[in-house]
Every structure is written in C-alpha cells, then in structure tokens.
Design a protein around this motif. Structure first.
Motif, PDB file in Angstrom:
ATOM      1  N   TYR A  40      42.822  82.785  -0.786  1.00 29.94           N
ATOM      2  CA  TYR A  40      42.421  82.106   0.296  1.00 29.94           C
ATOM      3  C   TYR A  40      42.872  80.665   0.300  1.00 29.94           C
ATOM      4  O   TYR A  40      42.521  79.912  -0.521  1.00 29.94           O
ATOM      5  N   PHE A  59      38.735  78.902   6.507  1.00 30.26           N
ATOM      6  CA  PHE A  59      39.257  79.722   5.380  1.00 30.26           C
ATOM      7  C   PHE A  59      40.270  80.623   6.354  1.00 30.26           C
ATOM      8  O   PHE A  59      40.399  81.020   7.533  1.00 30.26           O
ATOM      9  N   GLN A  68      40.007  85.138  -5.656  1.00 33.72           N
ATOM     10  CA  GLN A  68      38.862  86.262  -5.753  1.00 33.72           C
ATOM     11  C   GLN A  68      39.421  87.559  -6.059  1.00 33.72           C
ATOM     12  O   GLN A  68      40.161  88.106  -5.380  1.00 33.72           O
ATOM     13  N   ARG A 109      34.615  73.486   8.076  1.00 30.99           N
ATOM     14  CA  ARG A 109      35.593  74.039   7.385  1.00 30.99           C
ATOM     15  C   ARG A 109      35.989  75.430   7.655  1.00 30.99           C
ATOM     16  O   ARG A 109      35.096  76.338   7.918  1.00 30.99           O
ATOM     17  N   GLN A 126      42.830  72.568 -10.112  1.00 31.69           N
ATOM     18  CA  GLN A 126      41.540  72.304 -10.694  1.00 31.69           C
ATOM     19  C   GLN A 126      41.593  72.518 -12.316  1.00 31.69           C
ATOM     20  O   GLN A 126      42.346  72.976 -12.698  1.00 31.69           O
ATOM     21  N   GLN A 165      41.766  77.012   2.365  1.00 37.01           N
ATOM     22  CA  GLN A 165      40.820  76.656   3.251  1.00 37.01           C
ATOM     23  C   GLN A 165      40.844  75.089   3.504  1.00 37.01           C
ATOM     24  O   GLN A 165      41.686  74.380   2.629  1.00 37.01           O
ATOM     25  N   THR A 203      36.305  68.834  -2.009  1.00 39.33           N
ATOM     26  CA  THR A 203      36.433  70.424  -1.719  1.00 39.33           C
ATOM     27  C   THR A 203      35.495  71.198  -2.651  1.00 39.33           C
ATOM     28  O   THR A 203      34.966  70.668  -3.415  1.00 39.33           O
ATOM     29  N   ILE A 204      35.594  72.431  -2.436  1.00 39.36           N
ATOM     30  CA  ILE A 204      34.661  73.478  -3.363  1.00 39.36           C
ATOM     31  C   ILE A 204      35.197  73.395  -4.728  1.00 39.36           C
ATOM     32  O   ILE A 204      36.599  73.640  -4.905  1.00 39.36           O
ATOM     33  N   GLY A 205      34.531  73.192  -5.637  1.00 42.70           N
ATOM     34  CA  GLY A 205      35.215  73.157  -7.172  1.00 42.70           C
ATOM     35  C   GLY A 205      34.316  74.380  -7.988  1.00 42.70           C
ATOM     36  O   GLY A 205      35.248  74.688  -8.984  1.00 42.70           O
ATOM     37  N   TYR A 228      27.148  82.809  -1.155  1.00 45.12           N
ATOM     38  CA  TYR A 228      27.458  82.022  -2.434  1.00 45.12           C
ATOM     39  C   TYR A 228      27.232  80.426  -2.126  1.00 45.12           C
ATOM     40  O   TYR A 228      27.499  79.820  -1.189  1.00 45.12           O
ATOM     41  N   TRP A 263      32.778  79.709   5.617  1.00 47.12           N
ATOM     42  CA  TRP A 263      32.111  78.515   5.206  1.00 47.12           C
ATOM     43  C   TRP A 263      30.903  78.442   6.126  1.00 47.12           C
ATOM     44  O   TRP A 263      31.028  78.740   7.244  1.00 47.12           O
ATOM     45  N   SER A 274      38.008  78.324  -7.755  1.00 45.28           N
ATOM     46  CA  SER A 274      38.815  77.289  -7.406  1.00 45.28           C
ATOM     47  C   SER A 274      40.147  77.181  -7.968  1.00 45.28           C
ATOM     48  O   SER A 274      40.234  76.803  -9.149  1.00 45.28           O
ATOM     49  N   ALA A 294      42.923  73.396   0.091  1.00 49.08           N
ATOM     50  CA  ALA A 294      42.466  74.201  -1.083  1.00 49.08           C
ATOM     51  C   ALA A 294      42.837  75.542  -1.065  1.00 49.08           C
ATOM     52  O   ALA A 294      42.966  76.491  -0.217  1.00 49.08           O
ATOM     53  N   LEU A 316      36.151  85.309   3.470  1.00 51.00           N
ATOM     54  CA  LEU A 316      35.111  84.117   3.423  1.00 51.00           C
ATOM     55  C   LEU A 316      35.044  83.385   4.583  1.00 51.00           C
ATOM     56  O   LEU A 316      35.932  82.971   5.414  1.00 51.00           O
ATOM     57  N   GLN A 360      42.571  84.058   6.386  1.00 49.81           N
ATOM     58  CA  GLN A 360      42.095  85.389   6.193  1.00 49.81           C
ATOM     59  C   GLN A 360      42.248  86.131   4.963  1.00 49.81           C
ATOM     60  O   GLN A 360      41.605  87.296   4.955  1.00 49.81           O
ATOM     61  N   TYR A 415      43.354  71.842  -5.097  1.00 50.27           N
ATOM     62  CA  TYR A 415      42.981  71.043  -4.229  1.00 50.27           C
ATOM     63  C   TYR A 415      43.951  69.939  -3.866  1.00 50.27           C
ATOM     64  O   TYR A 415      44.824  69.607  -4.644  1.00 50.27           O
ATOM     65  N   LYS A 433      34.001  89.957  -7.810  1.00 55.31           N
ATOM     66  CA  LYS A 433      33.744  88.862  -8.353  1.00 55.31           C
ATOM     67  C   LYS A 433      33.563  87.486  -7.397  1.00 55.31           C
ATOM     68  O   LYS A 433      34.042  87.755  -6.120  1.00 55.31           O
ATOM     69  N   ALA A 434      32.801  86.557  -7.876  1.00 52.97           N
ATOM     70  CA  ALA A 434      32.978  85.488  -6.847  1.00 52.97           C
ATOM     71  C   ALA A 434      34.341  84.583  -7.003  1.00 52.97           C
ATOM     72  O   ALA A 434      35.181  84.722  -7.931  1.00 52.97           O
ATOM     73  N   PRO A 435      34.507  83.686  -5.999  1.00 52.46           N
ATOM     74  CA  PRO A 435      35.727  83.166  -5.998  1.00 52.46           C
ATOM     75  C   PRO A 435      36.088  82.131  -6.829  1.00 52.46           C
ATOM     76  O   PRO A 435      35.029  81.607  -7.661  1.00 52.46           O
ATOM     77  N   TRP A 461      31.804  77.860  -8.117  1.00 56.34           N
ATOM     78  CA  TRP A 461      31.056  78.820  -7.053  1.00 56.34           C
ATOM     79  C   TRP A 461      30.029  79.463  -8.219  1.00 56.34           C
ATOM     80  O   TRP A 461      30.184  79.717  -9.378  1.00 56.34           O
ATOM     81  N   GLY A 462      28.831  79.900  -7.540  1.00 55.76           N
ATOM     82  CA  GLY A 462      27.900  80.742  -8.051  1.00 55.76           C
ATOM     83  C   GLY A 462      28.361  82.303  -7.844  1.00 55.76           C
ATOM     84  O   GLY A 462      29.512  82.499  -7.344  1.00 55.76           O
ATOM     85  N   GLN A 463      27.572  83.135  -8.313  1.00 53.61           N
ATOM     86  CA  GLN A 463      27.882  84.643  -8.463  1.00 53.61           C
ATOM     87  C   GLN A 463      27.600  85.216  -7.091  1.00 53.61           C
ATOM     88  O   GLN A 463      27.955  86.508  -6.826  1.00 53.61           O
ATOM     89  N   PHE A 472      41.882  79.301  -3.193  1.00 55.79           N
ATOM     90  CA  PHE A 472      40.756  79.779  -4.179  1.00 55.79           C
ATOM     91  C   PHE A 472      41.269  81.481  -4.214  1.00 55.79           C
ATOM     92  O   PHE A 472      42.209  82.051  -3.491  1.00 55.79           O
TER      93      PHE A 472
END
Lengths: 117, 107
Positions: free
Chosen positions: B87, B98, B38, B96, B55, B89, A103-105, A95, A47, B46, B34, A45, B100, B49, B42-44, A107-109, B36
C-alpha cells in the motif's frame, strides 16, 4: 523494542459504543504522535485518526468525524479511540500506529471490532 | 480528499524478478509518500517514508522513487517472503489516504 498492544475490541450492536485502548512500551510515548488505522474484512487500509504528542492537535477521517474521539494518557502510555453511534461499516480490525519521520513507522497487531445485531 | 491510485491491482512474478508498483496521487504531494507491506493475517509493516527513504531494518532490495504525483516502489529481486499486499499512503494533507493496494504473488 517498540510494542503496541490494542485491546477493547468485540461485538457491539449498531448504534452502540466501544472504547479501544493501545498500550505502548519500548519508547518515550509522550514524544510521539499516534494514529488509528482500520481494515474492514477483505478490504484495504483506511486511516482513521491521529493525535499529536501533547493532545494539542487531532484529525479524523470524514467517515468517523463526529462519532469517534481519539485521546491519550501520557502518564499511562496509552492511546484510546472512543467510538460512538457505531455502524455495520465500522466493522474492521483497528490498528494502533506510532508516528516516525512524520508518517507511520510502527504498527500494533490490531483488535477486531464487529458491529452487528 | 487526495485520491491515491495504485497499479497494477495484482501481479505475479518469478523469484529473482524485478518488480515495480506504481502509485499516483490526484494532486501534488511533493515527497510525502509512504509504502507499507502487509502479509495475510498480519499487521502492516512500514517500508519507506518520504518517497525514497527506507525505514530502519528494511532491506535495500526495496526502493522508492518519485515526487509530485507519480511514485514507484521497486523490489529488486523478488523472494518468496515478499509475497504480500503493498500500500502507498500520502501524508501531506489530512485526511491521510491509502492506495487500494497491490497484491504481489510468486509464480
């Protein structure tokens, strides 16, 4: 429930431009900062950018600074990423992500951007 | 920029094992960390935090700890559905950054 739906991805030639959109629902969009995060094929990922709730503050990764612009339209509950001077290394799934607790809570697809001739 | 380094890069563990993933920051980030998850294709998602706060909706088998430069994600009892890449971050300073990623597989 929070929903973030990205669109606008596709194939673009090097040097070209593209605008990504993220339609938000299920929360009061105008109250939250929003991010873009990308992931190149088979990689981790990265940012990309963040915009504050009222567009007053914007920050970018060094790799996109000066080429990408983040914006939002709170009347349309939509986040944008304007991408110019695209390079092969910008190829990635992009995304949209909602800030929660600083922070990020959520996510989209994602939407795939491919930069190739 | 702050560099985030995760270890190990990958691990294989058995169902029921306790799994620990480390994340180190190149400078002090207090607790602005934070985690995450994945899964492939798929999308990550959360998980954590502020280094140690879950979360909403995340099961308590996930926990985080640490402050300053050294952080840990722990899965208390590994299940097949936990197979994923994780991950960390930092969000103390822009940009910001992340780690690896750490790929967790089930034996």
């Amino acid at each position: 429930e929070v929903q973030l739906v990205e669109s606008g991805g596709g194939l673009v030639q090097p040097g070209g431009s593209l605008r990504l959109s993220c339609a938000a629902s299920g929360f009061t969009f105008s109250n939250y900062a929003m991010n873009w995060v990308r992931q190149a094929p088979g990689k981790g990922l990265e940012w990309v950018s963040i915009i504050s709730y009222n567009s007053g503050n914007k920050y970018y990764a060094d790799s996109v600074k000066g080429r990408f612009t983040i914006s939002r339209d709170n009347s349309k509950n939509t986040l944008y990423l304007h991408m110019n001077s695209l390079r092969a290394e910008d190829t990635a799934v992009y995304y949209c992500a909602k800030e929660e607790m600083a922070t990020i809570g959520w996510w989209g697809q994602g939407t795939l951007v491919t930069v190739s001739s | 920029d702050i560099q985030m380094t995760q270890s190990p890069s990958s691990l294989s563990a058995s169902v029921g094992d306790r799994v620990t993933i480390s994340c180190r920051a190149s400078q002090d980030i207090a607790n602005y960390l934070a985690w995450f998850q994945q899964k492939p294709g798929k999308a990550p998602k959360s998980l954590i935090y502020a280094a140690s706060s879950l979360q909403s909706g995340i099961p308590s088998k996930f926990s985080g700890s640490g402050s300053g430069t050294d952080f840990t994600l722990t899965i208390s009892s590994l299940q097949p559905e936990d197979s994923a890449t994780y991950y960390c971050q930092q969000y103390k300073i822009y940009p910001r950054t992340f780690g690896q990623g750490t790929k967790v597989e089930i034996k």
